[in-house]
Write a protein that holds these residues in place. Structure first.
Motif, PDB file in Angstrom:
ATOM      1  N   VAL A 273      -1.005  18.761 -10.048  1.00 39.04           N
ATOM      2  CA  VAL A 273      -1.900  17.555  -9.566  1.00 39.04           C
ATOM      3  C   VAL A 273      -1.737  16.789  -8.386  1.00 39.04           C
ATOM      4  O   VAL A 273      -2.701  16.285  -7.574  1.00 39.04           O
ATOM      5  N   PHE A 274      -0.299  16.527  -8.396  1.00 44.83           N
ATOM      6  CA  PHE A 274       0.104  15.874  -7.049  1.00 44.83           C
ATOM      7  C   PHE A 274      -0.059  16.625  -5.759  1.00 44.83           C
ATOM      8  O   PHE A 274      -0.540  15.847  -4.724  1.00 44.83           O
ATOM      9  N   ASP A 275       0.057  18.052  -5.967  1.00 39.45           N
ATOM     10  CA  ASP A 275      -0.164  18.566  -4.900  1.00 39.45           C
ATOM     11  C   ASP A 275      -1.551  18.625  -4.438  1.00 39.45           C
ATOM     12  O   ASP A 275      -2.152  18.707  -3.317  1.00 39.45           O
ATOM     13  N   LYS A 282      -6.457  12.800   4.692  1.00 43.06           N
ATOM     14  CA  LYS A 282      -5.459  11.728   4.790  1.00 43.06           C
ATOM     15  C   LYS A 282      -6.365  10.321   5.029  1.00 43.06           C
ATOM     16  O   LYS A 282      -5.902   9.270   4.442  1.00 43.06           O
ATOM     17  N   ALA A 283      -7.466  10.445   5.805  1.00 37.07           N
ATOM     18  CA  ALA A 283      -7.991   9.359   6.118  1.00 37.07           C
ATOM     19  C   ALA A 283      -8.583   8.769   4.785  1.00 37.07           C
ATOM     20  O   ALA A 283      -9.591   9.217   3.984  1.00 37.07           O
ATOM     21  N   GLY A 284      -8.111   7.429   4.622  1.00 34.87           N
ATOM     22  CA  GLY A 284      -8.650   6.576   3.346  1.00 34.87           C
ATOM     23  C   GLY A 284      -8.006   7.132   2.034  1.00 34.87           C
ATOM     24  O   GLY A 284      -8.146   6.526   0.973  1.00 34.87           O
ATOM     25  N   ARG A 285      -7.181   8.156   2.134  1.00 34.58           N
ATOM     26  CA  ARG A 285      -6.438   8.510   0.797  1.00 34.58           C
ATOM     27  C   ARG A 285      -5.518   7.369   0.334  1.00 34.58           C
ATOM     28  O   ARG A 285      -4.511   7.013   1.078  1.00 34.58           O
ATOM     29  N   PRO A 286      -5.674   7.336  -1.035  1.00 35.18           N
ATOM     30  CA  PRO A 286      -4.550   6.133  -1.490  1.00 35.18           C
ATOM     31  C   PRO A 286      -3.133   6.706  -1.416  1.00 35.18           C
ATOM     32  O   PRO A 286      -2.851   7.954  -1.167  1.00 35.18           O
ATOM     33  N   GLU A 287      -2.269   5.838  -1.391  1.00 30.83           N
ATOM     34  CA  GLU A 287      -0.972   6.180  -1.535  1.00 30.83           C
ATOM     35  C   GLU A 287      -0.565   6.969  -2.791  1.00 30.83           C
ATOM     36  O   GLU A 287      -0.886   6.466  -3.998  1.00 30.83           O
ATOM     37  N   LEU A 288       0.157   7.881  -2.805  1.00 26.94           N
ATOM     38  CA  LEU A 288       0.655   8.952  -3.744  1.00 26.94           C
ATOM     39  C   LEU A 288       1.890   8.912  -4.187  1.00 26.94           C
ATOM     40  O   LEU A 288       2.900   8.802  -3.234  1.00 26.94           O
ATOM     41  N   HIS A 289       2.186   8.814  -5.530  1.00 29.28           N
ATOM     42  CA  HIS A 289       3.811   8.852  -5.980  1.00 29.28           C
ATOM     43  C   HIS A 289       3.596   9.801  -7.149  1.00 29.28           C
ATOM     44  O   HIS A 289       2.777   9.867  -7.993  1.00 29.28           O
ATOM     45  N   SER A 543      22.459  25.576  -2.427  1.00 25.29           N
ATOM     46  CA  SER A 543      21.785  26.669  -3.347  1.00 25.29           C
ATOM     47  C   SER A 543      20.187  26.081  -3.590  1.00 25.29           C
ATOM     48  O   SER A 543      19.527  26.638  -4.218  1.00 25.29           O
ATOM     49  N   GLY A 544      19.869  24.784  -2.875  1.00 22.45           N
ATOM     50  CA  GLY A 544      18.498  24.544  -3.089  1.00 22.45           C
ATOM     51  C   GLY A 544      18.391  23.995  -4.439  1.00 22.45           C
ATOM     52  O   GLY A 544      19.059  23.441  -5.134  1.00 22.45           O
ATOM     53  N   GLY A 545      16.983  23.771  -4.838  1.00 29.04           N
ATOM     54  CA  GLY A 545      16.606  23.319  -6.074  1.00 29.04           C
ATOM     55  C   GLY A 545      16.317  22.077  -6.257  1.00 29.04           C
ATOM     56  O   GLY A 545      15.829  21.651  -7.263  1.00 29.04           O
ATOM     57  N   TYR A 546      15.923  21.379  -4.987  1.00 32.57           N
ATOM     58  CA  TYR A 546      15.548  19.886  -5.251  1.00 32.57           C
ATOM     59  C   TYR A 546      14.805  19.473  -3.914  1.00 32.57           C
ATOM     60  O   TYR A 546      15.297  19.772  -2.701  1.00 32.57           O
ATOM     61  N   ASP A 547      13.724  18.753  -4.191  1.00 28.83           N
ATOM     62  CA  ASP A 547      12.987  18.219  -3.192  1.00 28.83           C
ATOM     63  C   ASP A 547      12.811  16.678  -3.419  1.00 28.83           C
ATOM     64  O   ASP A 547      12.220  16.339  -4.535  1.00 28.83           O
ATOM     65  N   PRO A 548      13.233  15.621  -2.563  1.00 25.14           N
ATOM     66  CA  PRO A 548      13.305  14.349  -2.917  1.00 25.14           C
ATOM     67  C   PRO A 548      11.855  13.539  -3.047  1.00 25.14           C
ATOM     68  O   PRO A 548      11.730  12.637  -3.862  1.00 25.14           O
ATOM     69  N   ARG A 549      10.810  14.318  -2.935  1.00 27.32           N
ATOM     70  CA  ARG A 549       9.482  13.811  -3.256  1.00 27.32           C
ATOM     71  C   ARG A 549       8.886  14.403  -4.558  1.00 27.32           C
ATOM     72  O   ARG A 549       8.187  13.833  -5.014  1.00 27.32           O
ATOM     73  N   ARG A 550       9.245  16.053  -4.726  1.00 33.05           N
ATOM     74  CA  ARG A 550       8.701  16.422  -5.770  1.00 33.05           C
ATOM     75  C   ARG A 550       9.819  16.803  -7.024  1.00 33.05           C
ATOM     76  O   ARG A 550       9.319  17.125  -8.212  1.00 33.05           O
ATOM     77  N   GLY A 551      11.130  16.241  -6.951  1.00 35.83           N
ATOM     78  CA  GLY A 551      12.064  16.396  -7.834  1.00 35.83           C
ATOM     79  C   GLY A 551      12.711  17.627  -7.885  1.00 35.83           C
ATOM     80  O   GLY A 551      12.686  18.654  -6.972  1.00 35.83           O
ATOM     81  N   TRP A 552      13.268  18.178  -9.155  1.00 28.12           N
ATOM     82  CA  TRP A 552      13.697  19.531  -9.314  1.00 28.12           C
ATOM     83  C   TRP A 552      12.864  20.390  -9.348  1.00 28.12           C
ATOM     84  O   TRP A 552      11.501  20.477  -9.618  1.00 28.12           O
ATOM     85  N   ASP A 553      12.909  21.401  -8.434  1.00 30.42           N
ATOM     86  CA  ASP A 553      12.094  22.729  -8.221  1.00 30.42           C
ATOM     87  C   ASP A 553      13.072  23.878  -7.853  1.00 30.42           C
ATOM     88  O   ASP A 553      13.544  23.930  -6.968  1.00 30.42           O
ATOM     89  N   PRO A 554      13.110  24.789  -8.799  1.00 30.18           N
ATOM     90  CA  PRO A 554      13.958  25.898  -8.753  1.00 30.18           C
ATOM     91  C   PRO A 554      13.473  26.741  -7.674  1.00 30.18           C
ATOM     92  O   PRO A 554      14.242  27.654  -7.014  1.00 30.18           O
TER      93      PRO A 554
END
Length: 836
Positions: A273-275, A282-289, A543-554
């Motif tokens: 859903v976030f993706d 981007k124009a007028g898009r609300p801030e996303l978290h 080893s990867g596995g992490y994205d600061p915006r999306r969290g744990w991601d193998p």
């Protein structure tokens, strides 16, 4: 000062009627608290405890408050709100978060101080089960003992706790069973907007649950008017909860300058859903978290500051938060638009509470999705729970069409009158595992098995997909077999990311990971096929596995930026936890000043006396505890311990460098490693064996030795010749001989168990050689050493020889009962909580 005045001082407004009722009741007993979300449950239960336990110092109220939450994202916010209340009330009370990777040893070092512990069910219930997640093995029994004495347990949002709820009930039942052994009161308050008394109905707690049901604290229907009861929350239903449908609905209904909240049931769904929202122009898009449970602490900490708080500024375009169940409870935000996936009824009620949360507000609430065809598709829930919720929503939408608190309460009363079978299905509770007293007694022992593993308590804490390991990333060589603790210390909370055990196994199947080794005191390669919940894993950044915006991601392949600094310093963590972290560590022996065994023993006895007075302990127990304090480090006279203190340091600082009775020395005076010839050496075991030797030379026929078994030994023809009673007239010999067998065994247990590393069994480890046990062997000498008696008079104890015979099963001709046969009756007599 009465309670309403105290409440007004701390909160700035008078208490609600239910808060006043609770705070003005002088009794502290088990309770059920059923109050809707938004009506001040946190302050409503913390303020009465502060008033009675801290302000009034009422001995009937426990000194500790353990505030248990279902999810860790709630902890930081709850900690801050409680700290704010305490500061406004002008009180000095420690508020300590209990989460994986957070140092929280301070509270346990002062058991006479009032303290509030705030933690997840994983952290606090595991400690109540003597298997503390995120805690060093040596401190497990300490936390276990303290949390079952002098503690008020408050379990908030119990509808989200799954099997953890019934575990808390069974622990309360076990404490009731041991009530006559309790040194201080321990009570439990179960709290939720949807609490059902029959959730507590077990074979061991049935009578108590029936009584509690009659006394449930709630808000009567006749007072449910005005204010929050009548905010506007219109209900809408739709079948499609696909990521694109959710994103489209949110973008269509979102209003600039407001908060829109999306709550779905699975992390993967939330990410999708976030993706989908992030792909909008981007124009007028609300801030996303994006908010879910698979983020590191460093990222989570920023949420409460930037957007998960009531007064967080909202940009002109507005804000959209996409989340999982982690925001169902305890998060003080108010959405103008709430979009949620179909969930069990108790969860939906909590989600509704995140919209139009304050008086005078209004919100639109959309519940999306249909009942899946299979339980697998319904995870983390089941189809029966979702079907009941869908049926209830249909009735509600066809009637009041609102989910404001007043409407929900009226709806449930109607269901109770017209559809009782549906109400029962809405609140069905069938935990998969139920803790029984034999299970708890089995958990009293804390020794690992031969493979280094422990009894897995995760089935009593949480079921389903939410059983995690904690992962942290560091710049290390992926080919290294072991990593020293000095190179990568134990991680701080902000560096840890919760990862489901199954996903971690799959992700690390061909990768590198290390776990902390209790015996070796460093990081060793982890067997990724045998990962268990609560384990902390070190993983290379590559080893990867992490994205600061999306969290744990193998699937994330890029290198992970480690949290810096991602380790606590030794000073921050404290020698207390460092000493408990590994079998051979003795960090508590490193202090600024040189101290002898006699001096340190006298200090500990004095501290025991002060604690006993503050806690109101019985005089006979206090005397025995003080005696244990004076004797607990007798085993430090053992040559292995004394040789660990560097000779040059002795010569530089001591007038008598050759003395063999040192208990404490500055950190720079210790050899590294301290015990190269006897790895894992435990001085407290040497202390216990020395006391057995003293008693044998004072009174060999004592009931705690062969005296209780003389007839059996004579019948077997193995009664030994009488030994010379060379310590019969020694002050310590007389003192020990005057104890009855049970008192002596308790003294012995207290001395041997004082670091939490040698407790219910005496078994060698993989480091032991030639029959030694924890680095102590038969024939080891204890040189002459000075001790002090209860009046502070110094006494010299002559040399002793140690014997590990009590480690063997059966009856020994000299020492009588084995160690196991001593501990068993102690456990039966005192119960697990008091003995710990």
């Amino acid at each position: 000062m009465d309670f309403p005045t105290f409440f007004q001082r701390g909160c700035g407004f008078p208490p609600h009627l239910w808060q006043a009722r609770l705070g003005e009741d002088p009794g502290c007993r088990d309770r059920l608290v059923r109050i809707p979300t938004g009506f001040g449950k946190t302050v409503g239960v913390v303020a009465p405890w502060l008033y009675h336990a801290v302000v009034q110092r009422d001995p009937a109220w426990p000194r500790r408050l353990a505030f248990v939450l279902p999810m860790r994202v709630l902890v930081e916010q709850t900690v801050q709100s409680i700290r704010d209340l305490i500061a406004a009330a002008g009180l000095d009370v420690l508020v300590q978060p209990a989460m994986g990777g957070a140092y929280d040893g301070e509270w346990a070092l002062a058991p006479e101080r009032p303290v509030v512990l705030v933690g997840t069910q994983d952290m606090l219930l595991s400690r109540a089960l003597n298997r503390g997640y995120g805690a060093a093995r040596g401190r497990w029994p300490l936390d276990f003992g303290l949390l079952h004495h002098d503690t008020l347990w408050v379990l908030d949002e119990v509808q989200l706790m799954d099997v953890g709820l019934i575990t808390s009930v069974q622990l309360a039942a076990c404490r009731d069973h041991d009530a006559t052994n309790a040194l201080r009161p321990c009570r439990t308050w179960w709290m939720s907007a949807t609490l059902q008394a029959d959730w507590l109905d077990t074979a061991d707690f049935r009578e108590q649950a029936a009584d509690l049901a009659q006394q449930t604290l709630s808000i009567p229907p006749e007072t449910q008017h005005g204010g929050l009861w009548e905010v506007s929350k219109r209900l809408h239903r739709s079948d499609d909860d696909s990521p694109l449908a959710v994103a489209s609905l949110v973008l269509e209904r979102h209003q600039p300058g407001t908060l829109s909240l999306v709550i779905v049931n699975r992390v993967a769904h939330a990410v999708e859903v976030f993706d989908a929202l992030a792909s909008a122009p981007k124009a007028g898009r609300p801030e996303l978290h994006l908010v879910h449970s698979r983020f590191r602490g460093a990222e989570r900490e920023s949420w409460a500051v930037s957007f998960l708080r009531r007064d967080a500024p909202i940009p002109a375009e507005g804000r959209v938060v996409v989340a999982t169940q982690v925001v169902e409870a305890g998060v003080d935000i108010s959405a103008r638009l709430l979009v949620t996936s179909l969930a069990p009824w108790a969860s939906l009620v909590q989600r509704f509470g995140r919209a139009a949360r304050y008086q005078g507000e209004q919100a639109e609430v959309y519940v999306l999705g249909v009942v899946p065809e299979s339980d697998k598709e319904a995870l983390p829930y089941d189809t029966d729970a979702l079907a009941a919720a869908a049926e209830s929503l249909d009735l509600l939408a066809g009637g009041l069409g609102s989910v404001k608190p007043q409407a929900l309460d009226a709806h449930e009363r109607t269901l109770g009158e017209k559809h009782p079978e549906l109400l029962a299905r809405l609140y069905a509770y069938n935990p998969l595992h139920v803790l029984r007293r034999p299970d708890l007694l089995e958990l009293f022992g804390t020794d690992a098995d031969l493979s280094g593993a422990d009894l897995d308590v995760s089935r009593y804490i949480r079921s389903g997909e939410e059983r995690d390991v904690a992962v942290f990333w560091a710049e290390v060589d992926a080919s290294a077999r072991t990593i020293e603790l000095s190179e990568v210390p134990l991680p701080a909370r902000g560096a840890l990311c919760p990862v489901p055990v199954g996903q971690a196994r799959a992700w690390l199947a061909k990768g590198a990971a290390w776990r902390f080794d209790y015996l070796d005191g460093g990081w060793c390669k982890a067997d990724t096929r045998r990962l268990v919940p609560g384990l902390t894993l070190l993983v290379p950044c590559s080893s990867g596995g992490y994205d600061p915006r999306r969290g744990w991601d193998p699937k994330a392949k890029g290198p992970v930026v480690p949290v810096t600094p991602h380790h606590p310093t030794a000073e921050d963590q404290g020698s207390f936890d460092l000493a408990a972290a590994a079998a051979g560590r003795d960090d508590l022996s490193a202090q600024a000043a040189w101290k002898t065994i006699a001096t340190h023993g006298a200090e500990v006895a004095a501290r025991v006396q002060a604690l006993a007075e503050a806690l109101g302990l019985p005089a006979d127990l206090t005397e025995l505890l003080a005696l244990a304090g004076r004797l607990h480090d007798l085993g430090k006279a053992h040559p292995v311990f004394q040789q660990a203190i560097d000779e040059p340091a002795r010569k530089a600082s001591l007038t008598n460098p050759s003395r063999q009775d040192l208990a404490k020395a500055p950190s720079g005076a210790w050899r590294r490693p301290a015990y190269p010839g006897r790895p894992g050496f435990r001085h407290e075991l040497a202390s216990g064996l020395a006391l057995l030797a003293v008693l044998r030379h004072a009174d060999p026929d004592h009931g705690a030795l062969r005296g209780a078994h003389r007839e059996l030994l004579e019948a077997l023809g193995v009664a030994p010749e009488a030994a010379p009673c060379k310590l019969a007239d020694h002050p310590l010999g007389r003192k020990l001989a005057a104890l009855d067998p049970e008192q002596f065994d308790l003294l012995l247990y207290l001395v041997v168990a004082h670091h939490g590393k040698v407790r219910t069994s005496l078994e060698g480890t993989e480091h032991d050689r030639n029959g030694s046990i924890h680095g102590v062997a038969t024939g080891d000498p204890i040189p002459a050493v000075e001790l002090v008696d209860a009046s502070g008079v110094t006494m010299s104890l002559p040399p002793l020889t140690l014997d590990t015979a009590p480690a063997s099963l059966g009856v020994d001709p000299h020492f009588g009962s084995s160690w196991a046969e001593r501990v068993g009756p102690l456990l039966a007599r005192h119960g697990p909580f008091r003995l710990a």
